[in-house]
Design an enzyme around this catalytic site. Structure first.
Site, PDB file in Angstrom:
ATOM      1  N   CYS A   2     -26.332 -12.511   5.155  1.00 36.78           N
ATOM      2  CA  CYS A   2     -26.806 -11.996   3.879  1.00 36.78           C
ATOM      3  C   CYS A   2     -26.392 -12.934   2.753  1.00 36.78           C
ATOM      4  CB  CYS A   2     -26.211 -10.612   3.636  1.00 36.78           C
ATOM      5  SG  CYS A   2     -26.328  -9.516   5.067  1.00 36.78           S
ATOM      6  N   LEU A  50     -30.022  -9.438   5.347  1.00 34.52           N
ATOM      7  CA  LEU A  50     -30.838  -9.790   6.504  1.00 34.52           C
ATOM      8  C   LEU A  50     -30.269  -8.985   7.667  1.00 34.52           C
ATOM      9  CD1 LEU A  50     -33.030 -11.593   7.833  1.00 34.52           C
ATOM     10  CD2 LEU A  50     -31.233 -13.274   8.265  1.00 34.52           C
ATOM     11  N   SER A  51     -31.018  -8.010   8.143  1.00 30.62           N
ATOM     12  CA  SER A  51     -30.489  -7.054   9.115  1.00 30.62           C
ATOM     13  C   SER A  51     -30.358  -7.695  10.496  1.00 30.62           C
ATOM     14  CB  SER A  51     -31.410  -5.832   9.200  1.00 30.62           C
ATOM     15  OG  SER A  51     -31.542  -5.219   7.935  1.00 30.62           O
ATOM     16  N   ILE A  53     -27.085  -6.688  12.736  1.00 32.61           N
ATOM     17  CA  ILE A  53     -26.290  -5.734  13.516  1.00 32.61           C
ATOM     18  C   ILE A  53     -26.329  -4.376  12.815  1.00 32.61           C
ATOM     19  CG2 ILE A  53     -23.938  -5.131  14.250  1.00 32.61           C
ATOM     20  CD1 ILE A  53     -23.409  -8.066  14.735  1.00 32.61           C
ATOM     21  N   GLU A  76     -20.905 -12.886  10.039  1.00 27.96           N
ATOM     22  CA  GLU A  76     -20.816 -12.078  11.256  1.00 27.96           C
ATOM     23  C   GLU A  76     -19.385 -12.149  11.784  1.00 27.96           C
ATOM     24  OE1 GLU A  76     -23.141 -10.203  12.221  1.00 27.96           O
ATOM     25  OE2 GLU A  76     -24.985 -11.058  11.402  1.00 27.96           O
ATOM     26  N   VAL A 284     -37.620 -30.421  16.407  1.00 21.17           N
ATOM     27  CA  VAL A 284     -38.556 -31.138  15.544  1.00 21.17           C
ATOM     28  C   VAL A 284     -38.343 -32.634  15.696  1.00 21.17           C
ATOM     29  CG1 VAL A 284     -38.721 -29.261  13.867  1.00 21.17           C
ATOM     30  CG2 VAL A 284     -37.021 -31.072  13.532  1.00 21.17           C
ATOM     31  N   GLY A 358     -25.371 -26.495  17.776  1.00 21.17           N
ATOM     32  CA  GLY A 358     -24.220 -27.210  18.317  1.00 21.17           C
ATOM     33  C   GLY A 358     -23.310 -27.869  17.307  1.00 21.17           C
TER      34      GLY A 358
END
Length: 635
Positions: A2, A50-51, A53, A76, A284, A358
């Site tokens: 978020c 931004l949903s 969890i 998170e 890309v 990574g």
């Protein structure tokens, strides 16, 4: 994943809901699914969601059951379920299954020590109404951004600088010291930003506001602790640490995928994800020979049996998107791969809401080719200091282009005097030519070695390779690698997770001796051995390519007229010697010198200056069309 903002009025006047909304709305790309705010007299918290969890229950700002502790949080927490279980055993009652609420109850239980218990990526602000304290923290390595500023009557905090620029009393001014540092590093090192008066909260630090006074202090620091154990111990331990980390990073209630390049880092992530689920991968590239990893990535995807998607970027599309993406970056970051990463994120956002990548493997496991230099220079660095100095003085008198000149000069210096991180764009001599200011006369000016000296001082007991890793973790990784990863994915409302940049992974990686990191003629030797059974054979020995972007080629051809026009029209005469910039551009086009990186560094600053200082180019809240279509489908 978020975006957050917070306001604290030092005079204890009420926070304006309008100001809070204006700041929050500029973060709609970070959180297109929901918005919220909480006002408590002289404190305001704003949030865009931004949903990922607990899709229904994780709304923010969020409070405890008594309503006296509130949080707004970006990130998170991967160990939230274990923490939640522990907190329930201690009597805490939860109303959601979100990681956000876990932080609230953890703060109730352990107070300012709560960041020490968190495993994840995070930036948050907590308002403790009873104690009248505003408390915040940023994760261990700086995966998530955290900016702050102080005006005459307020403190303002947020996930992005553009929000802080909307706070009452904030000015849009270039920080001269930051500009000088940018010419060296191609980004502005912590804790400064390119804006005067706006700062970054350093990773591993917390911030406390009480009675109008602010205090910043560390809660964690980077430490390497090499151990004398068999090689097999480190191979097995690395494999297990990464497996466990990837498993933790897969926790979500939405679709996941992974970026995939030609190298071992992202390939390892995909291979470990495949042990749990089918994986969508995204790559890309460019249509210029030598600047594309598409073929190799496609072969790796076939080996790993991923559902693979790829995109070829043209010069026109790259240039078309460049201004808006610099707006998303907030600060000038002259890494061309940052823009390419945006296109990878745009592609991924059509198929997933979370993507793994990574980043961090090179810094933690010794992956950059330059880390082999101490071994190459070992015969020189073992000489007496006076002899090395004499060789360096002799080499400096040799004509340019003489083979071995650079080798002798670098070998004559200590690592602290020759390595300033993975980017050294303008030397001190070249900075004197390109900057209009007399740098030596500016009391705020500090040379590159003065910037890095205090970091090296903390690493004085390590060997040269570990010193280089330590420096990159504190500069390049947080200022360039993680910054571009966050901003370019969030521009597409896509959550990026980085399993390598994990406290538990680092805890083990920090025990690996240098002889096992740089060995057998390659870098990241332990990591390569740990993952070789899961990857195509050629991946193990492939040299690091980075993310090659053909800006050098484009500046001679497709971008030349645009670059020349930007130099002419940009109102940066106060900072940049435009005559010398045009001279470099012309020499580059004619093949007389390779000034590609230097020119790009200047152009990115000029474009940033047009957007944020001159305000000639305007952008509003932006939501990716793919995210908008997902929202419509959800309705």
């Amino acid at each position: 994943m978020c975006g957050f903002v917070a306001l604290y009025n030092k005079t204890k006047q009420p926070v304006s809901q309008t100001s809070l909304n204006q700041m929050t709305d500029l973060l709609s790309h970070r959180g297109p699914d929901d918005a919220g705010s909480h006002l408590d007299k002289y404190v305001g918290l704003g949030f865009r969601r931004l949903s990922i969890i607990d899709l229904k229950g994780g709304r923010q700002p969020l409070c405890n059951e008594t309503g006296d502790i509130w949080i707004t949080f970006n990130g998170e927490i991967y160990n939230y379920q274990e923490l939640q279980s522990w907190l329930k055993d201690r009597g805490h009652r939860f109303k959601t299954d979100s990681d956000t609420e876990t932080i609230v109850h953890l703060y109730e239980e352990v107070g300012f020590d709560c960041p020490k218990h968190l495993r994840g990526m995070f930036s948050f602000m907590i308002w403790d109404r009873k104690k009248q304290i505003l408390f915040g923290a940023r994760d261990h390595f700086g995966v998530k951004p955290f900016y702050w500023t102080e005006t005459a009557d307020s403190f303002a905090f947020g996930s992005e600088i553009k929000s802080l620029l909307e706070a009452p009393g904030t000015e849009r001014k270039v920080n001269p010291t930051s500009f000088y540092h940018y010419l060296t590093f191609q980004y502005v090192p912590d804790p400064d930003t390119m804006f005067e008066g706006i700062h970054k909260l350093p990773p591993g630090h917390s911030i406390t506001i009480k009675e109008g006074e602010m205090k910043i202090e560390p809660y964690w620091s980077v430490e390497f602790k090499p151990e004398d154990r068999p090689f097999s111990h480190f191979v097995e331990g690395t494999r297990e640490a990464l497996k466990e980390s990837v498993d933790k990073h897969l926790v979500s209630d939405v679709a996941r995928g992974s970026f995939l390049s030609s190298g071992i880092d992202s390939s390892s992530i995909v291979a470990l994800m495949r042990q749990h689920e089918d994986v969508k991968t995204f790559t890309v590239g460019f249509d210029i020979p030598g600047y594309s990893e598409l073929d190799i990535a496609r072969e790796t995807a076939q080996f790993l049996k991923s559902d693979h998607y790829e995109l070829k970027i043209t010069a026109d599309r790259y240039l078309e998107e460049l201004p808006r993406l610099i707006w998303h970056q907030d600060e000038p970051v002259a890494d061309p791969s940052a823009i390419a990463l945006y296109f990878a994120a745009e592609l991924a956002s059509q198929h997933a809401s979370v993507v793994l990548s990574g980043e961090g493997a090179d810094e933690f496991f010794g992956g950059y080719n330059i880390y082999r230099e101490p071994h190459s220079l070992r015969h020189l660095t073992r000489m007496p200091t006076w002899m090395r100095a004499s060789l360096g003085n002799f080499a400096s008198l040799l004509p340019e282009g003489v083979k071995g000149k650079s080798f002798l000069i670098r070998g004559s210096k200590e690592v602290e005097d020759r390595f300033f991180g993975n980017a050294l764009i303008f030397s001190e001599e070249m900075k004197q030519k390109i900057a209009t200011t007399n740098l030596g006369a500016d009391p705020a000016y500090r040379r590159a070695d003065e910037i890095t000296a205090e970091i090296y001082e903390r690493a004085h007991a390590y060997d040269d390779v570990t010193k280089m890793q330590y420096l990159d973790i504190h500069t390049w990784m947080r200022g360039n690698i993680l910054m571009k990863a966050d901003k370019m994915t969030m521009a597409n409302s896509l959550e990026l997770r980085v399993p390598f940049v994990d406290p538990k992974v680092f805890e083990f990686a920090a025990t690996i001796p240098t002889k096992y990191k740089i060995a057998n003629g390659t870098t990241k030797y332990v990591l390569r051995e740990a993952m070789k059974d899961l990857l195509p054979p050629q991946i193990k020995s492939r040299k690091k390519l980075g993310f090659p972007v053909p800006t050098r080629h484009w500046l001679k051809h497709d971008f030349y007229d645009w670059a020349r026009n930007l130099i002419y029209t940009s109102e940066t005469d106060e900072w940049i010697n435009k005559s010398f910039a045009l001279h470099m551009l012309k020499a580059h086009k004619e093949g007389k010198a390779d000034y590609g990186r230097k020119i790009w560094t200047l152009l990115v600053f000029m474009l940033w200056h047009q957007i944020f200082i001159e305000q000639k180019i305007s952008f509003g809240p932006y939501v990716s069309p793919y995210i908008e279509s997902r929202r419509q489908q959800a309705r």
